[in-house]
Enzyme design. Structure first.
Site, PDB file in Angstrom:
ATOM      1  N   LYS A 165       0.850  -1.207   0.000  1.00  0.00           N
ATOM      2  CA  LYS A 165       0.000   0.000   0.000  1.00  0.00           C
ATOM      3  C   LYS A 165       0.873   1.240   0.000  1.00  0.00           C
ATOM      4  O   LYS A 165       2.068   1.180   0.348  1.00  0.00           O
ATOM      5  CB  LYS A 165      -0.922   0.034   1.222  1.00  0.00           C
ATOM      6  CG  LYS A 165      -0.240   0.001   2.613  1.00  0.00           C
ATOM      7  CD  LYS A 165       0.237   1.329   3.152  1.00  0.00           C
ATOM      8  CE  LYS A 165       0.908   1.211   4.522  1.00  0.00           C
ATOM      9  NZ  LYS A 165       1.737   2.343   4.908  1.00  0.00           N
ATOM     10  N   ASP A 196      -1.952  -1.299  10.591  1.00  0.00           N
ATOM     11  CA  ASP A 196      -2.288  -1.279   9.166  1.00  0.00           C
ATOM     12  C   ASP A 196      -2.951  -2.578   8.695  1.00  0.00           C
ATOM     13  O   ASP A 196      -3.394  -2.664   7.551  1.00  0.00           O
ATOM     14  CB  ASP A 196      -1.014  -1.087   8.314  1.00  0.00           C
ATOM     15  CG  ASP A 196      -0.463   0.324   8.412  1.00  0.00           C
ATOM     16  OD1 ASP A 196      -1.183   1.214   8.905  1.00  0.00           O
ATOM     17  OD2 ASP A 196       0.687   0.534   7.993  1.00  0.00           O
TER      18      ASP A 196
HETATM   19  O1  C5P Z   1       0.668  -0.960  15.060  1.00  0.00           O
HETATM   20  P1  C5P Z   1       2.073  -1.176  14.618  1.00  0.00           P
HETATM   21  O2  C5P Z   1       2.677  -2.429  15.202  1.00  0.00           O
HETATM   22  O3  C5P Z   1       2.270  -1.110  13.147  1.00  0.00           O
HETATM   23  O4  C5P Z   1       2.915   0.043  15.204  1.00  0.00           O
HETATM   24  C1  C5P Z   1       4.301   0.041  15.314  1.00  0.00           C
HETATM   25  C2  C5P Z   1       4.718   1.226  16.160  1.00  0.00           C
HETATM   26  O5  C5P Z   1       4.465   2.434  15.428  1.00  0.00           O
HETATM   27  C3  C5P Z   1       3.952   1.382  17.450  1.00  0.00           C
HETATM   28  O6  C5P Z   1       4.542   0.640  18.479  1.00  0.00           O
HETATM   29  C4  C5P Z   1       4.055   2.879  17.688  1.00  0.00           C
HETATM   30  O7  C5P Z   1       5.339   3.205  18.195  1.00  0.00           O
HETATM   31  C5  C5P Z   1       3.994   3.452  16.290  1.00  0.00           C
HETATM   32  N1  C5P Z   1       2.622   3.829  15.897  1.00  0.00           N
HETATM   33  C6  C5P Z   1       1.988   4.896  16.516  1.00  0.00           C
HETATM   34  N2  C5P Z   1       0.712   5.251  16.140  1.00  0.00           N
HETATM   35  C7  C5P Z   1       0.071   4.578  15.173  1.00  0.00           C
HETATM   36  C8  C5P Z   1       0.698   3.501  14.514  1.00  0.00           C
HETATM   37  C9  C5P Z   1       1.974   3.141  14.911  1.00  0.00           C
HETATM   38  O8  C5P Z   1       2.557   5.528  17.404  1.00  0.00           O
HETATM   39  N3  C5P Z   1      -1.176   4.954  14.802  1.00  0.00           N
END
Ligand code: C5P
Length: 282
Positions: free
Chosen positions: A12, A136
């Site tokens: 994406k 995501d």
């Molecule tokens: O949800 P995901 O595992 O992809 O997120 C990885 C990191 O990215 C989270 O631990 C956080 O530090 C950051 N993040 C965030 N806010 C979001 C998505 C991700 O702070 N909406």
């Protein structure tokens, strides 16, 4: 099921990404526009005694930390089915690039596992498990173009229109998502999200540029190559330009690869929901 199930797992881009502030749970409140693009990994699933993952890229960890393995394990905990899946991942989406490859792999694994072990479950019921795996992942249960709010999981499909030609610029470095968000240093959430179209911006370009100043130089080069829109995807490091026609995209990619031989380039296009349903959803 007999035999194997083979599915495409698409990447994406984030056409726009606004960060509205930091939430009490440590995540950031986003307002973003996702689109799937025609760059994909391929996943093959076969019923087996236990779950195993192999990958064409030897650098990618294939143990319990991989989102594909986590996805099967989570459903197994929920549904309690016996046995597992022998999974092979043909990796083509660059990782650490903001293209959502790992999240896409996880969503396709949820869809495939559901098809194999519990065909009557609805796609909607996979949404909470998808969000537990990553912000995501829910988007990839849907594909096409969608507005994502919250962590990106409050999704509203958006009519995609005709496929748009684009060039991906893949820098010779990766960026870490938590580090980019930390560098942004966002305060608490402000205002409420408007119902209007999102502005053409990605709030993570500034912190990404602090970590890797080349990001700004690459964005300028994309704009100079006559891109209608040039942005970073997600938390980077991949950038994209959108062009008026496939030949303009080809021409831009040729010029850009001479200018930046240290980067990799891919000419591709957006993928709408109908094609996504046909190729990624079992
Ligand atoms: O949800 P995901 O595992 O992809 O997120 C990885 C990191 O990215 C989270 O631990 C956080 O530090 C950051 N993040 C965030 N806010 C979001 C998505 C991700 O702070 N909406």
């Amino acid at each position: 099921m007999t035999g194997t199930l083979t599915l495409d797992s698409f990447a994406k881009i984030n056409r726009s990404l606004l960060v509205r502030g930091k939430r009490p749970d440590g995540f950031h409140e986003l307002d973003t526009l996702f689109s799937t693009i025609d760059l994909s990994d391929r996943l093959t699933f076969k019923k087996a005694g236990t779950t195993t993952l192999t990958c064409s890229d030897p650098a990618l960890p294939v143990g319990p930390e991989n989102l594909v393995v986590k996805a099967v394990r989570k459903l197994q905990e929920l549904w309690g089915f016996a046995g597992g899946l022998e999974i092979h991942l043909e990796k083509r989406i660059p990782w650490g690039a903001g293209l959502g490859g790992g999240s896409s792999n996880a969503a396709v694994t949820l869809l495939a596992s559901a098809r194999i072990f519990s065909p009557s479950v609805s796609r909607e019921s996979l949404h909470p498990v998808a969000l537990e795996l990553g912000s995501d992942v829910p988007f990839f249960l849907l594909g096409g173009s969608a507005r994502g709010q919250g962590r990106g999981e409050r999704l509203r499909p958006v009519a995609s229109g005709p496929d748009e030609p684009l060039v991906l610029l893949i820098p010779p470095f990766r960026l870490s998502t938590p580090e980019v968000f930390r560098t942004l240093g966002a305060g608490p959430i402000q205002g409420t999200p408007g119902p209007t179209d999102l502005p053409d911006q990605n709030d993570l370009e500034v912190p990404a540029g602090k970590l890797k100043p080349e990001i700004h130089r690459y964005l300028r080069s994309l704009l100079d190559s006559k891109a209608r829109q040039a942005r970073m995807s997600g938390s980077g490091s991949c950038l994209f330009g959108i062009y008026g026609s496939p030949s303009e995209a080809d021409e831009a990619a040729r010029g850009l690869s001479e200018l930046h031989p240290e980067c990799r380039f891919a000419v591709t296009r957006t993928v709408g929901r109908t094609e996504y349903e046909a190729r990624a959803v079992p």
